[in-house]
Design a protein around this motif. Sequence first.
Motif, short mmCIF file in Angstrom:
data_model
loop_
_atom_site.label_atom_id
_atom_site.label_comp_id
_atom_site.label_asym_id
_atom_site.label_seq_id
_atom_site.Cartn_x
_atom_site.Cartn_y
_atom_site.Cartn_z
N VAL A 262 0.79 -1.15 0.09
CA VAL A 262 0.05 0.16 0.02
C VAL A 262 0.68 1.24 -0.02
N LEU A 263 0.74 1.89 -0.96
CA LEU A 263 1.35 3.37 -1.07
C LEU A 263 0.87 4.41 -0.33
N VAL A 264 1.56 4.95 0.80
CA VAL A 264 1.15 5.95 1.81
C VAL A 264 1.93 7.33 1.51
N ASN A 265 1.23 8.17 1.54
CA ASN A 265 1.89 9.61 1.60
C ASN A 265 2.57 9.85 2.83
N THR A 266 3.83 9.30 2.83
CA THR A 266 4.48 9.76 3.99
C THR A 266 5.28 11.18 4.20
N ARG A 267 5.08 11.82 2.91
CA ARG A 267 5.46 13.25 3.15
C ARG A 267 4.36 14.01 4.02
N VAL A 268 3.11 13.55 4.09
CA VAL A 268 2.17 14.40 4.89
C VAL A 268 2.39 13.69 6.28
N VAL A 269 2.51 12.42 6.42
CA VAL A 269 2.62 11.60 7.55
C VAL A 269 3.60 12.59 8.48
N LEU A 270 4.89 12.96 7.79
CA LEU A 270 6.23 13.48 8.42
C LEU A 270 5.57 14.89 8.87
N ASP A 271 5.15 15.54 7.80
CA ASP A 271 4.86 16.99 7.95
C ASP A 271 3.57 17.21 9.34
N LYS A 272 2.76 16.34 9.28
CA LYS A 272 1.86 16.46 10.42
C LYS A 272 2.39 15.74 11.69
N GLY A 273 3.35 14.95 11.53
CA GLY A 273 3.64 14.30 12.81
C GLY A 273 2.60 13.31 13.32
N LEU A 274 2.27 12.56 12.12
CA LEU A 274 1.14 11.50 12.63
C LEU A 274 1.63 10.39 13.17
N SER A 275 1.35 9.39 14.09
CA SER A 275 1.33 8.20 14.48
C SER A 275 0.47 7.29 13.88
N LEU A 276 1.19 6.14 13.42
CA LEU A 276 0.49 4.97 12.65
C LEU A 276 0.88 3.83 13.56
N LYS A 277 -0.38 3.16 13.99
CA LYS A 277 -0.48 1.98 14.86
C LYS A 277 -0.96 0.84 14.07
N GLY A 278 -0.73 -0.43 13.92
CA GLY A 278 -1.51 -1.58 13.35
C GLY A 278 -1.82 -2.59 14.29
N VAL A 279 -3.17 -3.12 14.30
CA VAL A 279 -3.40 -4.06 15.32
C VAL A 279 -4.29 -5.00 14.56
N THR A 280 -4.03 -6.08 14.50
CA THR A 280 -4.69 -7.38 14.06
C THR A 280 -4.98 -8.55 15.22
#
Length: 198
Positions: A120-138
């Motif tokens: 999956v292609l994720v817009n890492t530029r915006v993730v970095l700019d906004k300082g987002l946290s991504l967590k995966g759960v299954t």
Amino acid sequence: NLAVFSELLSVASAALRRINFNEVKKLALFGDGIMAYIVYIVLTHDHPELDLTVFGIDQNKLALFKDAKTTTFEEYKGEKFDTLIECVGGKFSEDAINNMISLAIPGADLILMGVSEDKVLVNTRVVLDKGLSLKGVTRSTREDFIHASKIIQDKKSQEKLSIMVLSENKINSVIDIYRCYDEEINNKTKIGKNLLVW
């Protein structure tokens, strides 16, 4: 028969344990399928006062999320979110995750639950700019299964879960199994499962 949803309820519980609800002001849930509906049930059981918006594409499925605001990504014109949960998976998870990124406030938490077999292609530029946290759960723990059993015992949650029992099918032969599998494969419009009774 509602106990068949225990594992999904436990995974939803595990995902929600990753969120500090004392800091949540606006939460977005992406998806209108079974996992999204299960997360919705746990959310409305544990946090009935929550400002919750569900994003989906099927209006019939979205109509089941009665205790939340519902919309499509294209129609949404409201404020951005501090917490966002993805329950889409598959080939559409890329769009969902990137839509979540665009609707996230700086410092937001994104919980990813949808499984995709493809990259999956994720817009890492915006993730970095906004300082987002991504967590995966299954995965879930014993604690999550205990919580799931409490949800199953709750009357309001039972009403919501019962919608997901599409049918109960007595299995007498392999032909009955094939018939039920065909129903599952061809079900594109309803949230739920056809249960097999042995």
